[in-house]
Design an enzyme around this catalytic site. Structure first.
Site, PDB file in Angstrom:
ATOM      1  CB  VAL A 263     -22.203 -23.748  15.209  1.00  0.00           C
ATOM      2  CG1 VAL A 263     -22.748 -25.175  15.204  1.00  0.00           C
ATOM      3  CG2 VAL A 263     -22.156 -23.193  13.791  1.00  0.00           C
TER       4      VAL A 263
ATOM      5  CG  HIS B  47     -17.296 -24.949  17.291  1.00  0.00           C
ATOM      6  ND1 HIS B  47     -18.588 -24.744  17.699  1.00  0.00           N
ATOM      7  CD2 HIS B  47     -16.872 -23.756  16.808  1.00  0.00           C
ATOM      8  CE1 HIS B  47     -18.932 -23.486  17.477  1.00  0.00           C
ATOM      9  NE2 HIS B  47     -17.903 -22.860  16.937  1.00  0.00           N
TER      10      HIS B  47
ATOM     11  CG  ASP C 280     -14.767 -22.636   9.587  1.00  0.00           C
ATOM     12  OD1 ASP C 280     -15.015 -22.542  10.796  1.00  0.00           O
ATOM     13  OD2 ASP C 280     -15.399 -22.001   8.710  1.00  0.00           O
ATOM     14  CB  ILE C 281     -17.976 -24.067   5.487  1.00  0.00           C
ATOM     15  CG1 ILE C 281     -18.520 -24.329   4.094  1.00  0.00           C
ATOM     16  CG2 ILE C 281     -18.681 -22.903   6.159  1.00  0.00           C
ATOM     17  CD1 ILE C 281     -19.965 -24.817   4.080  1.00  0.00           C
TER      18      ILE C 281
HETATM   19  P1  5GP Z   1     -18.497 -19.938  15.915  1.00  0.00           P
HETATM   20  O1  5GP Z   1     -18.849 -18.558  15.476  1.00  0.00           O
HETATM   21  O2  5GP Z   1     -19.719 -20.680  16.408  1.00  0.00           O
HETATM   22  O3  5GP Z   1     -17.352 -19.975  16.877  1.00  0.00           O
HETATM   23  O4  5GP Z   1     -17.950 -20.682  14.634  1.00  0.00           O
HETATM   24  C1  5GP Z   1     -18.740 -21.464  13.786  1.00  0.00           C
HETATM   25  C2  5GP Z   1     -17.894 -21.842  12.603  1.00  0.00           C
HETATM   26  O5  5GP Z   1     -18.556 -22.864  11.891  1.00  0.00           O
HETATM   27  C3  5GP Z   1     -17.662 -20.690  11.605  1.00  0.00           C
HETATM   28  O6  5GP Z   1     -16.251 -20.470  11.463  1.00  0.00           O
HETATM   29  C4  5GP Z   1     -18.317 -21.182  10.310  1.00  0.00           C
HETATM   30  O7  5GP Z   1     -17.599 -20.822   9.153  1.00  0.00           O
HETATM   31  C5  5GP Z   1     -18.346 -22.691  10.513  1.00  0.00           C
HETATM   32  N1  5GP Z   1     -19.445 -23.375   9.844  1.00  0.00           N
HETATM   33  C6  5GP Z   1     -20.759 -23.009   9.852  1.00  0.00           C
HETATM   34  N2  5GP Z   1     -21.494 -23.877   9.147  1.00  0.00           N
HETATM   35  C7  5GP Z   1     -20.631 -24.810   8.675  1.00  0.00           C
HETATM   36  C8  5GP Z   1     -20.809 -25.982   7.876  1.00  0.00           C
HETATM   37  O8  5GP Z   1     -21.900 -26.346   7.438  1.00  0.00           O
HETATM   38  N3  5GP Z   1     -19.676 -26.701   7.593  1.00  0.00           N
HETATM   39  C9  5GP Z   1     -18.445 -26.338   8.059  1.00  0.00           C
HETATM   40  N4  5GP Z   1     -17.414 -27.120   7.731  1.00  0.00           N
HETATM   41  N5  5GP Z   1     -18.243 -25.244   8.819  1.00  0.00           N
HETATM   42  C10 5GP Z   1     -19.331 -24.488   9.117  1.00  0.00           C
END
Ligand code: 5GP
Length: 122
Positions: free
Chosen positions: A101, A105, A35-36
């Site tokens: 996103v 995931h 994760d970034i």
């Molecule tokens: P959600 O809130 O959808 O469950 O989590 C999305 C995750 O994707 C977040 O923890 C965020 O830090 C990660 N994320 C968003 N954009 C990117 C990216 O471009 N690269 C990576 N490696 N992680 C990302």
């Protein structure tokens, strides 16, 4: 439920190689990368390669082969990350769960005590 997949979402772009990622593991059906914005010493995302918006979309419409491939990838990632002490797996789904996103995931978080599963709402 009508699931609409946006092919311009950031993980679709990672899968197409348009955006770099720090890959942990890749197989025919899944990709795992760091994760970034890590929320724990270990914070890895495992995604299926198919166009699924969310856990319930993947569970409903993914093939048995995709499901098996994804779960075997999770197993392999857990082995590689050496998370014997335990880990938390999270799939935020849509707005109430703060999914950012719209490509399915699984977060795998480890390397520290995770605390209670949810913060109590006051
Ligand atoms: P959600 O809130 O959808 O469950 O989590 C999305 C995750 O994707 C977040 O923890 C965020 O830090 C990660 N994320 C968003 N954009 C990117 C990216 O471009 N690269 C990576 N490696 N992680 C990302």
């Amino acid at each position: 439920m009508d699931f609409h997949y946006d092919p311009q979402n950031i993980f679709a772009r990672i899968l197409r190689g348009e955006i770099p990622n720090n890959t942990v593991y890749e197989s025919e059906h899944a990709l795992a990368f760091h994760d970034i914005n890590p929320q724990a010493p270990v914070h890895v995302l495992v995604i299926p390669k198919g166009a699924y918006v969310s856990l319930d979309h993947f569970a409903r419409d993914g093939s048995a082969e995709e499901h098996l491939g994804f779960m075997r990838a999770v197993a392999r990632v857990c082995e590689m990350l050496e998370v014997e002490g335990g880990f938390r797996a999270i799939s935020n789904t849509r707005g109430d769960a703060h999914q950012e996103v719209p490509h399915y995931h699984l977060h795998i978080l480890a390397g520290r005590k995770m605390g209670p599963m949810l913060v109590p709402q006051g």
